[in-house]
Design a protein around this motif. Structure first.
Motif, PDB file in Angstrom:
ATOM      1  N   GLY A  82       0.809  -1.218   0.000  1.00  0.00           N
ATOM      2  CA  GLY A  82       0.000   0.000   0.000  1.00  0.00           C
ATOM      3  C   GLY A  82       0.837   1.261   0.000  1.00  0.00           C
ATOM      4  O   GLY A  82       2.033   1.246   0.300  1.00  0.00           O
ATOM      5  N   TYR A  83       0.170   2.333  -0.334  1.00  0.00           N
ATOM      6  CA  TYR A  83       0.879   3.612  -0.423  1.00  0.00           C
ATOM      7  C   TYR A  83      -0.120   4.758  -0.321  1.00  0.00           C
ATOM      8  O   TYR A  83      -1.326   4.567  -0.465  1.00  0.00           O
ATOM      9  N   ARG A  84       0.397   5.915  -0.057  1.00  0.00           N
ATOM     10  CA  ARG A  84      -0.422   7.135   0.055  1.00  0.00           C
ATOM     11  C   ARG A  84       0.017   8.116  -1.019  1.00  0.00           C
ATOM     12  O   ARG A  84       1.220   8.283  -1.266  1.00  0.00           O
ATOM     13  N   VAL A  85      -0.981   8.763  -1.625  1.00  0.00           N
ATOM     14  CA  VAL A  85      -0.724   9.735  -2.684  1.00  0.00           C
ATOM     15  C   VAL A  85      -1.155  11.105  -2.173  1.00  0.00           C
ATOM     16  O   VAL A  85      -2.259  11.247  -1.649  1.00  0.00           O
ATOM     17  N   MET A  86      -0.273  12.072  -2.269  1.00  0.00           N
ATOM     18  CA  MET A  86      -0.526  13.371  -1.646  1.00  0.00           C
ATOM     19  C   MET A  86      -0.153  14.492  -2.626  1.00  0.00           C
ATOM     20  O   MET A  86       0.879  14.433  -3.291  1.00  0.00           O
TER      21      MET A  86
END
Ligand code: 5GP
Ligand code: ZN
Length: 121
Positions: A82-86
């Motif tokens: 998983g990852y976060r996009v900002m």
């Protein structure tokens, strides 16, 4: 190709300032953040200069930038974990470089409180 004078990310995207390249194609350049918040912290920038996400970015380019995100996740081996996009935009979000860029963060567990992930904190 449209660049803005004295823009740090224009210079990085066109190889005038060195960076750790992760991915590149005709439209975007992706490189590791110099001050990583997570084990994986990559920035994706368009090669043409736009100040931020509200700067009348053409639909096809915007789509291309975001379609690059899973490619980065794959290259970095975080597509499963998983990852976060900002995308920080403007003063309240602490945008510090005024060339549109997408942060891809991962490689470890993050808090649910997304705004807590800021590099100026
Ligand atoms: P912002 O706060 O504008 O959303 O994010 C700008 C990001 O650019 C920050 O995470 C900062 O660490 C990164 N950054 C600033 N200068 C450089 C640089 O010269 N090289 C690289 N690779 N990243 C940079
Ligand atoms: Zn620029």
């Amino acid at each position: 190709m449209e660049t803005k004078q004295d823009c740090l990310f224009c210079k990085i995207a066109h190889g005038e300032i060195p960076s750790k390249k992760v991915y590149e194609d005709e439209y975007v350049y992706a490189f590791d953040d110099i001050n990583p918040l997570m084990p994986v912290h990559t920035l994706i920038v368009p090669k043409v200069h736009y100040d931020n996400i509200g700067d009348e970015v053409p639909n096809d380019l915007m789509g291309h930038i975001f379609n690059t995100v899973p490619k980065i996740a794959h290259l970095k081996g975080i597509e499963e974990s998983g990852y976060r996009v900002m995308v920080n935009t403007g003063d309240d979000a602490c945008q510090s470089v005024h060339h549109l860029h997408v942060h891809v963060l991962g490689g470890g567990k993050m808090t649910e409180d997304s705004p807590a992930v800021t590099h100026n904190a």
